[in-house]
Design an enzyme around this catalytic site. Structure first.
Site, PDB file in Angstrom:
ATOM      1  N   GLU A 203       0.759  -1.121  -0.018  1.00  0.00           N
ATOM      2  CA  GLU A 203       0.061  -0.053  -0.017  1.00  0.00           C
ATOM      3  C   GLU A 203       0.954   1.229   0.192  1.00  0.00           C
ATOM      4  O   GLU A 203       0.911   2.179   0.826  1.00  0.00           O
ATOM      5  CB  GLU A 203      -0.743   0.088   1.250  1.00  0.00           C
ATOM      6  CG  GLU A 203      -2.045  -1.033   1.179  1.00  0.00           C
ATOM      7  CD  GLU A 203      -3.098  -1.110   2.310  1.00  0.00           C
ATOM      8  OE1 GLU A 203      -3.082  -0.019   3.005  1.00  0.00           O
ATOM      9  OE2 GLU A 203      -3.765  -1.910   2.656  1.00  0.00           O
ATOM     10  N   GLU A 392      -5.557  -8.052   0.395  1.00  0.00           N
ATOM     11  CA  GLU A 392      -6.390  -7.619   1.956  1.00  0.00           C
ATOM     12  C   GLU A 392      -7.643  -7.451   1.601  1.00  0.00           C
ATOM     13  O   GLU A 392      -7.833  -6.627   0.710  1.00  0.00           O
ATOM     14  CB  GLU A 392      -5.435  -6.395   2.463  1.00  0.00           C
ATOM     15  CG  GLU A 392      -4.380  -6.666   3.027  1.00  0.00           C
ATOM     16  CD  GLU A 392      -3.746  -5.395   3.905  1.00  0.00           C
ATOM     17  OE1 GLU A 392      -4.608  -4.634   4.215  1.00  0.00           O
ATOM     18  OE2 GLU A 392      -2.515  -5.369   3.878  1.00  0.00           O
TER      19      GLU A 392
HETATM   20  O1  IFM Z   1      -4.287  -2.582   9.177  1.00  0.00           O
HETATM   21  C1  IFM Z   1      -4.200  -2.413   7.967  1.00  0.00           C
HETATM   22  C2  IFM Z   1      -2.814  -2.823   7.153  1.00  0.00           C
HETATM   23  O2  IFM Z   1      -1.790  -2.553   7.882  1.00  0.00           O
HETATM   24  C3  IFM Z   1      -3.087  -2.089   5.734  1.00  0.00           C
HETATM   25  N1  IFM Z   1      -4.217  -2.172   4.947  1.00  0.00           N
HETATM   26  C4  IFM Z   1      -5.231  -1.724   5.835  1.00  0.00           C
HETATM   27  C5  IFM Z   1      -5.363  -2.300   7.065  1.00  0.00           C
HETATM   28  C6  IFM Z   1      -6.722  -2.194   7.655  1.00  0.00           C
HETATM   29  O3  IFM Z   1      -6.631  -0.663   8.243  1.00  0.00           O
END
Ligand code: IFM
Length: 486
Positions: A203, A392
């Site tokens: 990210e 994710e």
């Molecule tokens: O916890 C985070 C993760 O580290 C990166 N993506 C979003 C998740 C939730 O906020």
């Protein structure tokens, strides 16, 4: 079933009944009257189900085996930066409890675990001298995963920049990108005999926008546009250098790709013109991130918008940034925009979200499960990507344990079921989504929210560190066993 696995699910009377029901649903062929599942609701055969965490959020052991400081320690110690005043120093002690955590994964039935490697463990000063013990923990973790039939998917950078590099400019400095390339090469040389799937940076959008623009994440800066663009540019350059490091040092068959939180525009109404408009909007929304990584150029509209603040691009940078990847990983939680087609440039109008638009426990997490369909579909259509993973997806929840100690997290179950129905639609229509990593296995340190927001399938008592699977764990286990969202 191993006894730890069994015990993990035997949690309080209510949960025992639920877990038993989930096992039955998952493990038996349909009973007369129960009805066979229509084939169209299935995910493709071989679909990869996984779960994910990151080093600073779960490991703890912040001072063990010569680990250096990261920007998150420095940031978390500044008063007012973390909602509950905590730090990730203790995490949830995954560093010492990884065997128990791998057993929990096995109980879920996942075939893959996406974790990250802490750069400050490996190079305590970010570059230069290697810490000889820095990768030992990952050796143990990877061996345990493989012995359990779970494939390791390693992220090389999940936001825990060595503080020593921040002191020299962090992502504002081109040297950080170069140092990342050297660190990536070192890790792949050491773990590449057993780890075959790598993500260079997690990210980029999140750690740059929140760390260098809004300042709510480490290192807590709010830079003027020109400096911000340079930091963005160095981060995507690091992505390219990371891809090249994996290629140069990985074994045959090793694959690499980004894990990016794509900003997704959705057609407000699914007509051809609105769908086209949503594609245009998605390409522009990701211009300094996924778009430049996959096209090797910043879009004309984005460059025009930046004017004199556009990044300085050295010769060869764009070719490095767009080094060929094997797959694209998408972190998808929430849509960015709903759009309508427009005759006027740029070809879309973003609609304002009504105040009544529902959100999950984290206010930024607006409900919009269709993003799980549109994000991969846009990536396939815009850039012809042939292998996509959802790296994710998940949600924070209310997560209050009931009297029997169990978390009946119906809000998370509802959210996940909706997301997975839309993801299944994508696969049924031929969008090449190969796997899904649920965020997160465990409740953990949720960055600026500290321990006040929980994303786990498994509840963690932050005092005793006891792990207790939630209702959503039984739900996910059933999804995996059926290879179907509902
Ligand atoms: O916890 C985070 C993760 O580290 C990166 N993506 C979003 C998740 C939730 O906020």
């Amino acid at each position: 079933m191993p006894s730890l696995t069994r015990r993990a699910w035997m949690i309080g009377a209510g949960a025992t009944a639920i877990a038993a029901a989930a096992y039955e649903t998952a493990n038996t062929t349909p009973r007369p009257g129960a009805g066979a599942r229509p084939a169209r609701l299935q995910f493709p055969e071989g679909f990869l189900w996984g779960t994910a965490t990151s080093a600073y959020q779960v490991e703890g052991a912040a001072e063990t085996d010569g680990r250096g400081l990261s920007i998150w320690e420095a940031f978390a110690h500044q008063p007012g930066r973390i909602r509950d005043g905590s730090t990730g120093a203790a995490g949830v002690d995954h560093f010492h409890r990884y065997k128990e955590d791998v057993a929990l994964m096995k109980a879920l039935g996942v075939r893959a675990y996406r974790f990250s490697i802490a750069w400050p463990r490996v190079f305590p000063d970010g570059a230069g001298a290697v810490n000889p013990k820095g990768l030992d923990f990952y050796d143990r973790l990877v061996d345990t995963l493989l012995a359990s039939g779970i494939e390791p998917y390693a992220t090389l950078y999940h936001w825990d920049l060595p503080q020593a590099l921040q002191a020299r400019g962090g992502w504002e400095s081109r040297d950080t990108a170069e140092a990342f390339g050297a660190y990536a090469a070192h890790v792949v040389r050491r773990l590449g005999d057993r780890v075959r799937r790598f993500f260079p940076l997690n990210e980029i959008r999140a750690f740059i926008e929140e760390g260098y623009a809004s300042g709510i994440f480490a290192p807590g800066l709010s830079l003027p546009e020109a400096r911000l663009n340079q930091a963005r540019h160095h981060a995507v350059l690091a992505h390219g250098l990371g891809v090249q490091a994996v290629r140069a040092n990985g074994r045959a068959g090793t694959t690499v790709g980004p894990a990016e939180n794509i900003a997704t525009a959705l057609p407000s109404v699914e007509t051809d013109d609105n769908i086209r408009a949503a594609g245009i909007a998605t390409r522009e929304l990701n211009a300094p991130y996924l778009t430049v990584m996959l096209e090797g150029r910043y879009t004309d509209a984005w460059l025009a918008g930046q004017g004199a603040d556009a990044p300085r691009i050295a010769a060869g940078d764009l070719a490095i940034i767009s080094s060929k990847v094997d797959f694209v990983g998408l972190n998808v939680y929430t849509p960015s925009q709903y759009v309508l087609a427009s005759e006027a440039a740029p070809g879309f109008i973003a609609l304002p979200l009504q105040a009544s638009h529902p959100h999950m426990a984290s206010p930024w997490l607006k409900l919009g499960p269709e993003a799980l369909y549109w994000a991969p579909r846009h990536v396939q259509h815009l850039w012809g990507v042939k292998d996509i993973f959802i790296t994710e997806n998940g949600t924070s929840g209310a997560d209050e344990p009931a009297e029997d100690g169990t978390v009946y997290d119906l809000d998370r179950v509802m959210y996940l079921r909706n997301c997975l129905v839309h993801l299944q639609r994508a696969t049924a229509e031929g969008v090449p989504v190969r796997g899904y990593f649920l965020w997160s296995l465990l409740d953990n340190f949720e960055w600026a929210d500290g321990y006040a927001r929980r994303f786990g399938l498994v509840h963690v008592d932050f005092t005793t560190l006891k792990r207790t699977p939630k209702l959503s764990a039984a739900f996910y286990r059933a999804v995996i066993a059926r290879n179907a969202p509902a």
